[in-house]
Structure formats: structure tokens, C-alpha cells
Motif scaffolding. Structure first.
Motif, PDB file in Angstrom:
ATOM      1  N   UNK A 191      49.982  33.510   5.785  1.00 18.07           N
ATOM      2  CA  UNK A 191      48.919  34.219   5.075  1.00 18.07           C
ATOM      3  C   UNK A 191      47.621  34.299   5.876  1.00 18.07           C
ATOM      4  N   UNK A 192      47.264  33.240   6.604  1.00 19.31           N
ATOM      5  CA  UNK A 192      46.042  33.275   7.419  1.00 19.31           C
ATOM      6  C   UNK A 192      46.114  34.376   8.464  1.00 19.31           C
ATOM      7  N   UNK A 193      47.288  34.536   9.078  1.00 21.62           N
ATOM      8  CA  UNK A 193      47.474  35.577  10.091  1.00 21.62           C
ATOM      9  C   UNK A 193      47.376  36.955   9.459  1.00 21.62           C
ATOM     10  N   UNK A 194      47.974  37.133   8.295  1.00 16.73           N
ATOM     11  CA  UNK A 194      47.907  38.425   7.592  1.00 16.73           C
ATOM     12  C   UNK A 194      46.461  38.778   7.267  1.00 16.73           C
ATOM     13  N   UNK A 195      45.707  37.812   6.798  1.00 13.91           N
ATOM     14  CA  UNK A 195      44.302  38.067   6.464  1.00 13.91           C
ATOM     15  C   UNK A 195      43.504  38.470   7.698  1.00 13.91           C
ATOM     16  N   UNK A 196      43.750  37.799   8.825  1.00 11.06           N
ATOM     17  CA  UNK A 196      43.072  38.174  10.076  1.00 11.06           C
ATOM     18  C   UNK A 196      43.483  39.572  10.526  1.00 11.06           C
ATOM     19  N   UNK A 197      44.772  39.877  10.400  1.00  9.22           N
ATOM     20  CA  UNK A 197      45.258  41.217  10.758  1.00  9.22           C
ATOM     21  C   UNK A 197      44.609  42.284   9.883  1.00  9.22           C
ATOM     22  N   UNK A 198      44.543  42.036   8.578  1.00  9.60           N
ATOM     23  CA  UNK A 198      43.928  43.000   7.658  1.00  9.60           C
ATOM     24  C   UNK A 198      42.476  43.266   8.024  1.00  9.60           C
ATOM     25  N   UNK A 199      41.749  42.202   8.283  1.00  4.69           N
ATOM     26  CA  UNK A 199      40.328  42.322   8.628  1.00  4.69           C
ATOM     27  C   UNK A 199      40.153  43.114   9.937  1.00  4.69           C
ATOM     28  N   UNK A 200      40.928  42.761  10.947  1.00 11.06           N
ATOM     29  CA  UNK A 200      40.830  43.445  12.245  1.00 11.06           C
ATOM     30  C   UNK A 200      41.275  44.895  12.145  1.00 11.06           C
ATOM     31  N   UNK A 201      42.355  45.132  11.417  1.00  5.79           N
ATOM     32  CA  UNK A 201      42.872  46.503  11.265  1.00  5.79           C
ATOM     33  C   UNK A 201      41.844  47.383  10.551  1.00  5.79           C
ATOM     34  N   UNK A 202      41.208  46.832   9.521  1.00  5.69           N
ATOM     35  CA  UNK A 202      40.188  47.580   8.786  1.00  5.69           C
ATOM     36  C   UNK A 202      39.034  47.957   9.705  1.00  5.69           C
ATOM     37  N   UNK A 203      38.588  47.001  10.525  1.00  5.09           N
ATOM     38  CA  UNK A 203      37.487  47.260  11.464  1.00  5.09           C
ATOM     39  C   UNK A 203      37.842  48.364  12.449  1.00  5.09           C
ATOM     40  N   UNK A 204      39.102  48.358  12.916  1.00  6.58           N
ATOM     41  CA  UNK A 204      39.534  49.333  13.918  1.00  6.58           C
ATOM     42  C   UNK A 204      39.997  50.647  13.301  1.00  6.58           C
ATOM     43  N   UNK A 205      40.170  50.663  11.981  1.00  7.78           N
ATOM     44  CA  UNK A 205      40.608  51.884  11.305  1.00  7.78           C
ATOM     45  C   UNK A 205      42.068  52.219  11.564  1.00  7.78           C
ATOM     46  N   UNK A 206      42.881  51.186  11.745  1.00  3.15           N
ATOM     47  CA  UNK A 206      44.314  51.394  11.976  1.00  3.15           C
ATOM     48  C   UNK A 206      45.107  50.594  10.951  1.00  3.15           C
ATOM     49  N   UNK A 207      46.393  50.884  10.865  1.00  5.31           N
ATOM     50  CA  UNK A 207      47.235  50.135   9.939  1.00  5.31           C
ATOM     51  C   UNK A 207      47.505  48.736  10.489  1.00  5.31           C
ATOM     52  N   UNK A 208      47.849  47.831   9.592  1.00  9.68           N
ATOM     53  CA  UNK A 208      48.190  46.464   9.991  1.00  9.68           C
ATOM     54  C   UNK A 208      49.399  46.487  10.917  1.00  9.68           C
ATOM     55  N   UNK A 209      50.380  47.311  10.599  1.00 16.85           N
ATOM     56  CA  UNK A 209      51.593  47.394  11.423  1.00 16.85           C
ATOM     57  C   UNK A 209      51.278  47.831  12.841  1.00 16.85           C
ATOM     58  N   UNK A 210      50.432  48.838  12.950  1.00 16.75           N
ATOM     59  CA  UNK A 210      50.079  49.342  14.282  1.00 16.75           C
ATOM     60  C   UNK A 210      49.355  48.271  15.092  1.00 16.75           C
ATOM     61  N   UNK A 211      48.389  47.603  14.461  1.00 15.26           N
ATOM     62  CA  UNK A 211      47.644  46.558  15.162  1.00 15.26           C
ATOM     63  C   UNK A 211      48.561  45.417  15.566  1.00 15.26           C
ATOM     64  N   UNK A 212      49.416  44.969  14.653  1.00 21.03           N
ATOM     65  CA  UNK A 212      50.341  43.871  14.965  1.00 21.03           C
ATOM     66  C   UNK A 212      51.252  44.256  16.122  1.00 21.03           C
ATOM     67  N   UNK A 213      51.753  45.488  16.120  1.00 21.05           N
ATOM     68  CA  UNK A 213      52.617  45.953  17.196  1.00 21.05           C
ATOM     69  C   UNK A 213      51.880  45.948  18.532  1.00 21.05           C
ATOM     70  N   UNK A 214      50.629  46.421  18.536  1.00 17.31           N
ATOM     71  CA  UNK A 214      49.836  46.444  19.772  1.00 17.31           C
ATOM     72  C   UNK A 214      49.601  45.032  20.302  1.00 17.31           C
ATOM     73  N   UNK A 215      49.280  44.099  19.412  1.00 14.80           N
ATOM     74  CA  UNK A 215      49.023  42.712  19.822  1.00 14.80           C
ATOM     75  C   UNK A 215      50.289  42.075  20.385  1.00 14.80           C
ATOM     76  N   UNK A 216      51.401  42.243  19.682  1.00 16.28           N
ATOM     77  CA  UNK A 216      52.667  41.663  20.144  1.00 16.28           C
ATOM     78  C   UNK A 216      53.063  42.248  21.490  1.00 16.28           C
ATOM     79  N   UNK A 217      52.950  43.576  21.629  1.00 16.74           N
ATOM     80  CA  UNK A 217      53.296  44.217  22.901  1.00 16.74           C
ATOM     81  C   UNK A 217      52.446  43.692  24.040  1.00 16.74           C
ATOM     82  N   UNK A 218      51.138  43.592  23.821  1.00 17.36           N
ATOM     83  CA  UNK A 218      50.222  43.108  24.851  1.00 17.36           C
ATOM     84  C   UNK A 218      50.585  41.676  25.264  1.00 17.36           C
TER      85      UNK A 218
END
Length: 88
Positions: A54-81
Motif C-alpha cells: 500500500x505504501x508503494x501504491x500511495x507513492x505511485x498515485x502521488x507521483x503519477x498525479x504530479x506527472x499527469x500520467x496513469x499509475x500503470x504507465x509510471x510503474x512501467x517506466x520505473x520498472x523498465x528504467x
């Protein structure tokens, strides 16, 4: 006399904002302002389910909102990097 539908925003900041708008508005009320488009869809794309705390999901939600992207897209970019960096 029918109620005039609310104007469609010029741009949505996030997918969630667009979803909220269309979940509360009937697209058939906007047929005169919508235009037909042609779109290619990759139906071969696959989705995978992974467990995330849950802590990771909350961080993803916050970051995704700031960047204006979906949580899935942000998570995929982070994992790929991270995977690219780990394999260098």
C-alpha cells in the motif's frame, strides 16, 4: 426544454480526470462537437498482475498525479528504467 450539457474541458490533466468527466456525462449529448478519428489498437498487448504494498501504491498515485500520467504507465517506466540500469 432540455438542459444544455456542460462544455468539454479543453484538456484533461490526468486519465482519472477524463474518466471522472465521462463517467458523469453522456457522450451522446456531445455528438455535435465530437469528431470521428481513426485509431490503431495493439490488441496483442498483455497485462500482468503484480502485488504491490500500500505504501508503494500511495507513492505511485502521488507521483503519477504530479506527472499527469496513469499509475500503470509510471510503474512501467520505473520498472523498465531500473531493469535497464541493473543489466548494464
Amino acid at each position: 426544454m432540455p438542459k444544455k450539457p456542460k462544455q468539454i474541458p479543453e484538456e484533461f490533466k490526468t486519465y482519472e480526470e477524463a474518466a471522472e468527466f465521462w463517467n458523469t456525462h453522456d457522450s451522446t449529448d456531445y455528438l455535435d462537437v465530437l469528431e470521428e478519428i481513426e485509431m490503431k489498437v495493439d490488441i496483442k498487448k498483455r497485462h500482468f498482475l503484480i502485488e504491490v504494498d500500500m505504501d508503494t501504491v500511495e507513492l505511485l498515485q502521488k507521483s503519477a498525479r504530479k506527472k499527469g500520467v496513469s499509475i500503470s504507465r509510471l510503474a512501467n517506466e520505473i520498472i523498465q528504467k531500473q531493469l535497464v540500469e541493473a543489466n548494464q
